[in-house]
Write a protein that holds these residues in place. Structure first.
Motif, PDB file in Angstrom:
ATOM      1  N   GLU A 174       0.864  -1.237  -0.005  1.00 41.43           N
ATOM      2  CA  GLU A 174       0.107  -0.045   0.067  1.00 41.43           C
ATOM      3  C   GLU A 174       1.055   1.120   0.082  1.00 41.43           C
ATOM      4  OE1 GLU A 174      -3.363  -0.002  -0.371  1.00 41.43           O
ATOM      5  OE2 GLU A 174      -2.906  -2.085  -0.760  1.00 41.43           O
ATOM      6  N   GLN A 175       2.089   1.270   0.466  1.00 42.22           N
ATOM      7  CA  GLN A 175       2.916   2.284   0.873  1.00 42.22           C
ATOM      8  C   GLN A 175       3.554   2.802  -0.505  1.00 42.22           C
ATOM      9  OE1 GLN A 175       5.291   1.104   3.917  1.00 42.22           O
ATOM     10  NE2 GLN A 175       4.299   2.202   5.328  1.00 42.22           N
ATOM     11  N   VAL A 176       3.816   1.655  -1.394  1.00 39.63           N
ATOM     12  CA  VAL A 176       4.573   2.067  -2.575  1.00 39.63           C
ATOM     13  C   VAL A 176       3.551   2.667  -3.613  1.00 39.63           C
ATOM     14  CG1 VAL A 176       6.210   0.361  -2.300  1.00 39.63           C
ATOM     15  CG2 VAL A 176       4.454  -0.267  -3.559  1.00 39.63           C
ATOM     16  N   ARG A 177       2.448   2.648  -3.440  1.00 38.50           N
ATOM     17  CA  ARG A 177       1.461   3.336  -4.112  1.00 38.50           C
ATOM     18  C   ARG A 177       1.080   4.958  -3.813  1.00 38.50           C
ATOM     19  NH1 ARG A 177       2.385   0.128  -7.883  1.00 38.50           N
ATOM     20  NH2 ARG A 177       1.576  -2.058  -7.851  1.00 38.50           N
ATOM     21  N   ARG A 178       1.804   5.292  -2.808  1.00 37.30           N
ATOM     22  CA  ARG A 178       1.686   6.737  -2.204  1.00 37.30           C
ATOM     23  C   ARG A 178       2.992   7.558  -2.408  1.00 37.30           C
ATOM     24  NH1 ARG A 178       0.220   6.707   3.775  1.00 37.30           N
ATOM     25  NH2 ARG A 178       0.373   8.960   3.388  1.00 37.30           N
ATOM     26  N   PRO A 179       2.913   8.728  -2.663  1.00 39.94           N
ATOM     27  CA  PRO A 179       4.168   9.567  -2.743  1.00 39.94           C
ATOM     28  C   PRO A 179       4.866   9.402  -1.477  1.00 39.94           C
ATOM     29  CG  PRO A 179       2.433  10.764  -3.453  1.00 39.94           C
ATOM     30  CD  PRO A 179       1.855   9.514  -3.038  1.00 39.94           C
ATOM     31  N   ILE A 180       6.285   9.738  -1.344  1.00 40.52           N
ATOM     32  CA  ILE A 180       6.871   9.751   0.043  1.00 40.52           C
ATOM     33  C   ILE A 180       6.166  10.894   0.921  1.00 40.52           C
ATOM     34  CG2 ILE A 180       8.977  10.526   1.326  1.00 40.52           C
ATOM     35  CD1 ILE A 180      10.446   9.092  -0.898  1.00 40.52           C
ATOM     36  N   TYR A 181       5.810  10.363   2.110  1.00 42.37           N
ATOM     37  CA  TYR A 181       5.043  11.372   2.967  1.00 42.37           C
ATOM     38  C   TYR A 181       5.871  11.367   4.241  1.00 42.37           C
ATOM     39  CZ  TYR A 181       3.818   6.602   4.364  1.00 42.37           C
ATOM     40  OH  TYR A 181       3.809   5.255   4.677  1.00 42.37           O
ATOM     41  N   ARG A 182       5.406  12.478   5.053  1.00 46.43           N
ATOM     42  CA  ARG A 182       6.091  12.888   6.195  1.00 46.43           C
ATOM     43  C   ARG A 182       5.463  12.395   7.602  1.00 46.43           C
ATOM     44  NH1 ARG A 182       9.667  16.468   5.821  1.00 46.43           N
ATOM     45  NH2 ARG A 182       9.805  16.724   7.958  1.00 46.43           N
ATOM     46  N   ASP A 183       4.533  11.513   7.431  1.00 44.82           N
ATOM     47  CA  ASP A 183       3.634  11.019   8.372  1.00 44.82           C
ATOM     48  C   ASP A 183       4.551  10.337   9.627  1.00 44.82           C
ATOM     49  OD1 ASP A 183       1.710  11.797   6.768  1.00 44.82           O
ATOM     50  OD2 ASP A 183       0.743   9.580   6.761  1.00 44.82           O
ATOM     51  N   GLY A 184       5.562   9.634   9.283  1.00 46.33           N
ATOM     52  CA  GLY A 184       6.485   9.246  10.583  1.00 46.33           C
ATOM     53  C   GLY A 184       7.589   9.884  10.928  1.00 46.33           C
ATOM     54  N   VAL A 185       7.733  11.014  10.441  1.00 45.78           N
ATOM     55  CA  VAL A 185       8.815  11.767  10.943  1.00 45.78           C
ATOM     56  C   VAL A 185       8.279  12.372  12.366  1.00 45.78           C
ATOM     57  CG1 VAL A 185      10.120  14.106  10.708  1.00 45.78           C
ATOM     58  CG2 VAL A 185       9.738  12.627   8.498  1.00 45.78           C
ATOM     59  N   ASP A 186       9.253  12.252  13.142  1.00 45.60           N
ATOM     60  CA  ASP A 186       9.070  12.707  14.611  1.00 45.60           C
ATOM     61  C   ASP A 186       8.040  12.010  15.329  1.00 45.60           C
ATOM     62  OD1 ASP A 186      11.399  14.415  14.801  1.00 45.60           O
ATOM     63  OD2 ASP A 186      10.341  16.089  13.832  1.00 45.60           O
ATOM     64  N   HIS A 187       7.353  11.072  14.750  1.00 45.03           N
ATOM     65  CA  HIS A 187       6.155  10.275  15.692  1.00 45.03           C
ATOM     66  C   HIS A 187       6.658   9.774  16.651  1.00 45.03           C
ATOM     67  CE1 HIS A 187       2.295   8.620  15.311  1.00 45.03           C
ATOM     68  NE2 HIS A 187       2.912   7.412  15.803  1.00 45.03           N
ATOM     69  N   TRP A 188       7.868   9.303  16.988  1.00 45.40           N
ATOM     70  CA  TRP A 188       8.671   8.893  18.061  1.00 45.40           C
ATOM     71  C   TRP A 188       8.242   9.758  19.257  1.00 45.40           C
ATOM     72  CZ3 TRP A 188      12.323  11.392  20.842  1.00 45.40           C
ATOM     73  CH2 TRP A 188      13.107  12.308  19.964  1.00 45.40           C
ATOM     74  N   ARG A 189       8.297  11.012  19.004  1.00 50.09           N
ATOM     75  CA  ARG A 189       8.008  12.039  20.184  1.00 50.09           C
ATOM     76  C   ARG A 189       6.766  11.693  20.967  1.00 50.09           C
ATOM     77  NH1 ARG A 189      12.208  15.800  19.464  1.00 50.09           N
ATOM     78  NH2 ARG A 189      12.954  16.126  17.622  1.00 50.09           N
ATOM     79  N   HIS A 190       5.726  11.175  20.261  1.00 49.50           N
ATOM     80  CA  HIS A 190       4.571  10.932  21.244  1.00 49.50           C
ATOM     81  C   HIS A 190       5.045   9.797  22.231  1.00 49.50           C
ATOM     82  CE1 HIS A 190       2.105  12.737  18.125  1.00 49.50           C
ATOM     83  NE2 HIS A 190       2.744  12.177  17.358  1.00 49.50           N
ATOM     84  N   PHE A 191       5.942   9.088  22.188  1.00 49.77           N
ATOM     85  CA  PHE A 191       6.122   7.984  23.102  1.00 49.77           C
ATOM     86  C   PHE A 191       7.469   8.383  23.937  1.00 49.77           C
ATOM     87  CE2 PHE A 191       4.324   6.380  19.180  1.00 49.77           C
ATOM     88  CZ  PHE A 191       3.333   5.868  19.760  1.00 49.77           C
ATOM     89  N   GLU A 192       8.112   9.680  23.691  1.00 49.39           N
ATOM     90  CA  GLU A 192       9.347  10.293  24.492  1.00 49.39           C
ATOM     91  C   GLU A 192       9.192   9.709  25.886  1.00 49.39           C
ATOM     92  OE1 GLU A 192      12.232  13.896  24.729  1.00 49.39           O
ATOM     93  OE2 GLU A 192      10.230  14.090  23.447  1.00 49.39           O
ATOM     94  N   PRO A 193       7.868  10.270  26.656  1.00 46.71           N
ATOM     95  CA  PRO A 193       8.157   9.977  27.858  1.00 46.71           C
ATOM     96  C   PRO A 193       8.489   8.565  28.433  1.00 46.71           C
ATOM     97  CG  PRO A 193       6.062  11.227  27.531  1.00 46.71           C
ATOM     98  CD  PRO A 193       6.922  10.704  26.099  1.00 46.71           C
ATOM     99  N   TRP A 194       8.289   7.650  27.540  1.00 43.42           N
ATOM    100  CA  TRP A 194       8.610   6.356  27.911  1.00 43.42           C
ATOM    101  C   TRP A 194       9.870   5.832  27.374  1.00 43.42           C
ATOM    102  CZ3 TRP A 194       3.799   8.100  26.275  1.00 43.42           C
ATOM    103  CH2 TRP A 194       3.005   8.078  27.077  1.00 43.42           C
ATOM    104  N   LEU A 195      10.697   6.635  26.932  1.00 42.07           N
ATOM    105  CA  LEU A 195      11.869   6.050  25.888  1.00 42.07           C
ATOM    106  C   LEU A 195      13.339   6.103  26.602  1.00 42.07           C
ATOM    107  CD1 LEU A 195      10.751   7.275  22.316  1.00 42.07           C
ATOM    108  CD2 LEU A 195      10.589   5.150  23.183  1.00 42.07           C
ATOM    109  N   ALA A 196      13.157   6.705  27.673  1.00 41.05           N
ATOM    110  CA  ALA A 196      14.202   6.844  28.725  1.00 41.05           C
ATOM    111  C   ALA A 196      15.288   5.685  28.852  1.00 41.05           C
ATOM    112  CB  ALA A 196      14.167   7.550  30.067  1.00 41.05           C
ATOM    113  N   PRO A 197      14.480   4.349  29.173  1.00 43.83           N
ATOM    114  CA  PRO A 197      15.214   3.189  29.284  1.00 43.83           C
ATOM    115  C   PRO A 197      15.930   2.699  28.134  1.00 43.83           C
ATOM    116  CG  PRO A 197      13.078   3.038  30.520  1.00 43.83           C
ATOM    117  CD  PRO A 197      13.015   4.383  29.732  1.00 43.83           C
ATOM    118  N   LEU A 198      15.014   2.887  26.915  1.00 43.46           N
ATOM    119  CA  LEU A 198      15.776   2.701  25.715  1.00 43.46           C
ATOM    120  C   LEU A 198      16.860   3.606  25.197  1.00 43.46           C
ATOM    121  CD1 LEU A 198      15.852   0.963  22.920  1.00 43.46           C
ATOM    122  CD2 LEU A 198      14.147   2.732  22.115  1.00 43.46           C
ATOM    123  N   LYS A 199      16.756   4.889  25.754  1.00 40.22           N
ATOM    124  CA  LYS A 199      17.861   5.645  25.353  1.00 40.22           C
ATOM    125  C   LYS A 199      19.131   5.142  26.101  1.00 40.22           C
ATOM    126  CE  LYS A 199      19.127  10.613  26.119  1.00 40.22           C
ATOM    127  NZ  LYS A 199      18.829  11.856  26.281  1.00 40.22           N
TER     128      LYS A 199
END
Length: 110
Positions: A64-89
């Motif tokens: 499905e993705q290859v039928r769409r132009p490149i899109y920005r939806d995923g850029v910085d999406h990780w920031r929504h989860f930042e409060p829980w990412l300290a152990p991974l960092k």
């Protein structure tokens, strides 16, 4: 493991691995596509920027993705989860800074 493997390839085959980062591809698709093609010794064609218009069958999970132009939806999406990412960092340590052109986690928010 990925960073160690890529460092190994960089050591034994310097300059032979071309990296494409999502953020750079999204920010300036044409420049990144031209860089990739030049690295591979291939000519640039406008159709490379219109890959989503290709009607050939696609048999991958991203069909499905290859039928769409490149899109920005995923850029910085990780920031929504930042409060829980300290152990991974903490677990990743210096790996976060292995590739300077890839955005990394900012310091934890107060």
């Amino acid at each position: 493991d990925y960073v160690a493997l890529m460092a190994h390839f960089d050591d034994v085959l310097p300059g032979r691995v071309h990296r494409v980062t999502y953020e750079r591809m999204v920010d300036d698709t044409e420049v990144e596509v031209r860089r990739l093609l030049a690295y591979c010794g291939l000519p640039f064609e406008d159709a490379c920027l219109r890959f989503f218009e290709n009607e050939r069958p696609v048999r991958t999970a991203s069909s499905e993705q290859v039928r769409r132009p490149i899109y920005r939806d995923g850029v910085d999406h990780w920031r929504h989860f930042e409060p829980w990412l300290a152990p991974l960092k903490d677990a990743l340590g210096p790996v976060l800074h292995a590739y300077p052109d890839v955005p990394t986690f900012p310091p934890p928010s107060p």
